[in-house]
Design a protein around this motif. Structure first.
Motif, PDB file in Angstrom:
ATOM      1  N   LEU A  56      95.490 -12.861  73.832  1.00 33.88           N
ATOM      2  CA  LEU A  56      96.262 -12.124  74.836  1.00 33.88           C
ATOM      3  C   LEU A  56      95.362 -11.542  75.923  1.00 33.88           C
ATOM      4  CD1 LEU A  56      98.823 -10.230  72.565  1.00 33.88           C
ATOM      5  CD2 LEU A  56      99.156 -12.360  73.820  1.00 33.88           C
ATOM      6  N   GLY A  57      94.199 -11.059  75.521  1.00 28.95           N
ATOM      7  CA  GLY A  57      93.270 -10.424  76.458  1.00 28.95           C
ATOM      8  C   GLY A  57      92.610 -11.381  77.431  1.00 28.95           C
ATOM      9  N   ASP A  58      92.860 -12.690  77.262  1.00 25.10           N
ATOM     10  CA  ASP A  58      92.286 -13.666  78.185  1.00 25.10           C
ATOM     11  C   ASP A  58      93.130 -13.825  79.439  1.00 25.10           C
ATOM     12  OD1 ASP A  58      91.378 -15.773  75.376  1.00 25.10           O
ATOM     13  OD2 ASP A  58      90.224 -14.189  76.381  1.00 25.10           O
ATOM     14  N   SER A  59      94.291 -13.206  79.482  1.00 24.03           N
ATOM     15  CA  SER A  59      95.141 -13.275  80.672  1.00 24.03           C
ATOM     16  C   SER A  59      94.383 -12.689  81.857  1.00 24.03           C
ATOM     17  CB  SER A  59      96.438 -12.492  80.447  1.00 24.03           C
ATOM     18  OG  SER A  59      97.220 -13.101  79.448  1.00 24.03           O
ATOM     19  N   ALA A  60      94.191 -13.508  82.877  1.00 28.75           N
ATOM     20  CA  ALA A  60      93.360 -13.125  84.022  1.00 28.75           C
ATOM     21  C   ALA A  60      93.393 -14.248  85.047  1.00 28.75           C
ATOM     22  CB  ALA A  60      91.913 -12.875  83.574  1.00 28.75           C
ATOM     23  N   MET A  61      92.712 -14.012  86.167  1.00 31.61           N
ATOM     24  CA  MET A  61      92.468 -15.052  87.164  1.00 31.61           C
ATOM     25  C   MET A  61      91.076 -15.605  86.895  1.00 31.61           C
ATOM     26  SD  MET A  61      93.548 -16.566  90.049  1.00 31.61           S
ATOM     27  CE  MET A  61      94.338 -15.583  91.318  1.00 31.61           C
ATOM     28  N   TYR A  62      90.958 -16.921  86.839  1.00 36.60           N
ATOM     29  CA  TYR A  62      89.660 -17.558  86.630  1.00 36.60           C
ATOM     30  C   TYR A  62      89.252 -18.219  87.946  1.00 36.60           C
ATOM     31  CZ  TYR A  62      90.146 -16.355  81.817  1.00 36.60           C
ATOM     32  OH  TYR A  62      90.272 -15.623  80.659  1.00 36.60           O
ATOM     33  N   LEU A  63      88.148 -17.729  88.493  1.00 37.70           N
ATOM     34  CA  LEU A  63      87.680 -18.159  89.803  1.00 37.70           C
ATOM     35  C   LEU A  63      86.427 -19.013  89.669  1.00 37.70           C
ATOM     36  CD1 LEU A  63      88.019 -14.704  91.550  1.00 37.70           C
ATOM     37  CD2 LEU A  63      89.360 -16.704  92.135  1.00 37.70           C
ATOM     38  N   CYS A  64      86.391 -20.070  90.441  1.00 39.78           N
ATOM     39  CA  CYS A  64      85.201 -20.911  90.528  1.00 39.78           C
ATOM     40  C   CYS A  64      84.602 -20.728  91.913  1.00 39.78           C
ATOM     41  CB  CYS A  64      85.573 -22.368  90.306  1.00 39.78           C
ATOM     42  SG  CYS A  64      84.183 -23.530  90.436  1.00 39.78           S
ATOM     43  N   ALA A  65      83.289 -20.701  91.989  1.00 37.97           N
ATOM     44  CA  ALA A  65      82.598 -20.586  93.265  1.00 37.97           C
ATOM     45  C   ALA A  65      81.417 -21.545  93.285  1.00 37.97           C
ATOM     46  CB  ALA A  65      82.111 -19.154  93.486  1.00 37.97           C
ATOM     47  N   SER A  66      81.008 -21.943  94.480  1.00 42.29           N
ATOM     48  CA  SER A  66      79.836 -22.794  94.590  1.00 42.29           C
ATOM     49  C   SER A  66      78.990 -22.368  95.787  1.00 42.29           C
ATOM     50  CB  SER A  66      80.229 -24.273  94.722  1.00 42.29           C
ATOM     51  OG  SER A  66      80.828 -24.557  95.978  1.00 42.29           O
ATOM     52  N   SER A  67      77.706 -22.704  95.711  1.00 40.57           N
ATOM     53  CA  SER A  67      76.798 -22.427  96.820  1.00 40.57           C
ATOM     54  C   SER A  67      75.740 -23.515  96.867  1.00 40.57           C
ATOM     55  CB  SER A  67      76.159 -21.046  96.681  1.00 40.57           C
ATOM     56  OG  SER A  67      75.268 -21.021  95.588  1.00 40.57           O
ATOM     57  N   LEU A  68      75.036 -23.581  97.999  1.00 42.16           N
ATOM     58  CA  LEU A  68      74.037 -24.632  98.175  1.00 42.16           C
ATOM     59  C   LEU A  68      72.961 -24.561  97.101  1.00 42.16           C
ATOM     60  CD1 LEU A  68      73.643 -24.850 102.040  1.00 42.16           C
ATOM     61  CD2 LEU A  68      74.306 -26.695 100.491  1.00 42.16           C
ATOM     62  N   VAL A  69      72.295 -23.409  97.030  1.00 44.80           N
ATOM     63  CA  VAL A  69      71.236 -23.267  96.030  1.00 44.80           C
ATOM     64  C   VAL A  69      71.244 -21.893  95.388  1.00 44.80           C
ATOM     65  CG1 VAL A  69      69.643 -24.982  96.949  1.00 44.80           C
ATOM     66  CG2 VAL A  69      69.579 -22.648  97.814  1.00 44.80           C
ATOM     67  N   GLY A  70      72.238 -21.059  95.700  1.00 44.05           N
ATOM     68  CA  GLY A  70      72.322 -19.747  95.097  1.00 44.05           C
ATOM     69  C   GLY A  70      71.550 -18.693  95.871  1.00 44.05           C
ATOM     70  N   GLY A  71      71.560 -17.469  95.310  1.00 41.48           N
ATOM     71  CA  GLY A  71      70.779 -16.383  95.891  1.00 41.48           C
ATOM     72  C   GLY A  71      71.301 -15.929  97.229  1.00 41.48           C
ATOM     73  N   ARG A  72      70.534 -16.186  98.300  1.00 41.22           N
ATOM     74  CA  ARG A  72      70.906 -15.710  99.611  1.00 41.22           C
ATOM     75  C   ARG A  72      72.047 -16.525 100.214  1.00 41.22           C
ATOM     76  NH1 ARG A  72      66.209 -14.830 102.194  1.00 41.22           N
ATOM     77  NH2 ARG A  72      67.152 -14.840 104.261  1.00 41.22           N
ATOM     78  N   GLU A  73      72.318 -17.682  99.632  1.00 44.66           N
ATOM     79  CA  GLU A  73      73.375 -18.532 100.167  1.00 44.66           C
ATOM     80  C   GLU A  73      74.756 -17.975  99.814  1.00 44.66           C
ATOM     81  OE1 GLU A  73      70.723 -21.042 101.952  1.00 44.66           O
ATOM     82  OE2 GLU A  73      72.910 -21.028 102.109  1.00 44.66           O
ATOM     83  N   THR A  74      75.694 -18.158 100.701  1.00 48.95           N
ATOM     84  CA  THR A  74      77.060 -17.698 100.491  1.00 48.95           C
ATOM     85  C   THR A  74      77.709 -18.432  99.334  1.00 48.95           C
ATOM     86  OG1 THR A  74      77.316 -17.157 102.822  1.00 48.95           O
ATOM     87  CG2 THR A  74      79.342 -17.493 101.561  1.00 48.95           C
ATOM     88  N   GLN A  75      78.408 -17.684  98.489  1.00 47.71           N
ATOM     89  CA  GLN A  75      79.224 -18.296  97.454  1.00 47.71           C
ATOM     90  C   GLN A  75      80.629 -18.504  98.016  1.00 47.71           C
ATOM     91  OE1 GLN A  75      79.097 -16.503  93.544  1.00 47.71           O
ATOM     92  NE2 GLN A  75      76.912 -16.020  93.741  1.00 47.71           N
ATOM     93  N   TYR A  76      81.119 -19.734  97.924  1.00 42.86           N
ATOM     94  CA  TYR A  76      82.460 -20.081  98.401  1.00 42.86           C
ATOM     95  C   TYR A  76      83.372 -20.167  97.188  1.00 42.86           C
ATOM     96  CZ  TYR A  76      80.191 -21.177 102.805  1.00 42.86           C
ATOM     97  OH  TYR A  76      79.466 -21.097 103.960  1.00 42.86           O
TER      98      TYR A  76
END
Lengths: 114, 118
Positions: free
Chosen positions: A84-104
């Motif tokens: 029951l506690g798993d009810s939530a929004m699951y979001l995926c994000a990606s970035s070029l190489v991480g860190g300073r790069e924007t996560q989309y």
């Protein structure tokens, strides 16, 4: 404009069933993240991939959650068995190489466990 | 470990008035700072980010934020808001490589719901 794709957008399941979410990052993005966002809260990181390797899964409940990115492109997050506690929004994000790069971020999968 | 505190869960503002959304962070090392916006039933969109250099950062949709290292703050501001700015706003931090060793998932605050009143 390239976007992160997620499916399904909505999922209703019963407690103890298995569920799976799919994410297709922006083409060429080496880093992929899965976040969980409980209603009224900020997203929390579950797992981070660099290509096909796991970089950080310290917050992933490994007794029931698993994630893979076999070819370093798309990714699947699985929950078995759902609680029951798993009810939530699951979001995926990606970035070029991480860190300073924007996560989309993708639009998310909203999970309801009954 | 780092943490983010957004002091206001909800901020009501009249249309065309200025607004400031507050964010404080805690970290023993230097950080990168971000503001994201989330519209209902959608993913998050980057408004702006601070990596280094000038402490005043300008973003999309007329937003700006100022990094204050001594106060460990990164408050978001807009001089005149519109109805379309109604959304949830999240402040987030991550640790730069190589300090973080490549683990750079974002740590988010709990969010501030910006409510624009006509």
């Amino acid at each position: 404009e390239a976007e992160v794709a997620q499916s399904p957008r909505y999922k209703i399941t019963e407690k103890s069933q298995a569920v799976a979410f799919w994410c297709d990052p922006i083409s060429g993005h080496a880093t992929l993240y899965w976040y969980r966002q409980i209603l009224g809260q900020g997203p929390e990181l579950l797992v981070q991939f660099q290509d096909e390797s796991v970089v950080d899964d310290s917050q992933l409940p490994k007794d029931r959650f698993s994630a893979e990115r076999l070819k370093g492109v798309d990714s699947t997050l699985k929950i078995q068995p759902a609680e029951l506690g798993d009810s939530a929004m699951y979001l995926c994000a990606s970035s070029l190489v991480g860190g300073r790069e924007t996560q989309y971020f993708g639009p998310g999968t909203r999970l309801l466990v009954l | 470990a780092q943490s983010v505190t957004q002091l206001d869960s909800q901020v009501p503002v009249f249309e065309e008035a200025p607004v400031e959304l507050r964010c404080n962070y805690s970290s023993s090392v230097s950080v990168y700072l971000f503001w994201y916006v989330q519209y209902p039933n959608q993913g998050l969109q980057l408004l702006l980010k601070y990596l280094s250099g000038s402490t005043l950062v300008k973003g999309i949709n007329g937003f700006e934020a100022e990094f204050n290292k001594s106060q460990t703050s990164f408050h978001l501001r807009k001089p005149s808001v519109h109805i379309s700015d109604t959304a949830e706003y999240f402040c987030a931090v991550t640790i730069p490589f190589p300090i973080g060793g490549g683990a750079d998932g974002l740590t988010f605050g709990k969010g501030t719901h910006l409510i624009i009143q006509p």
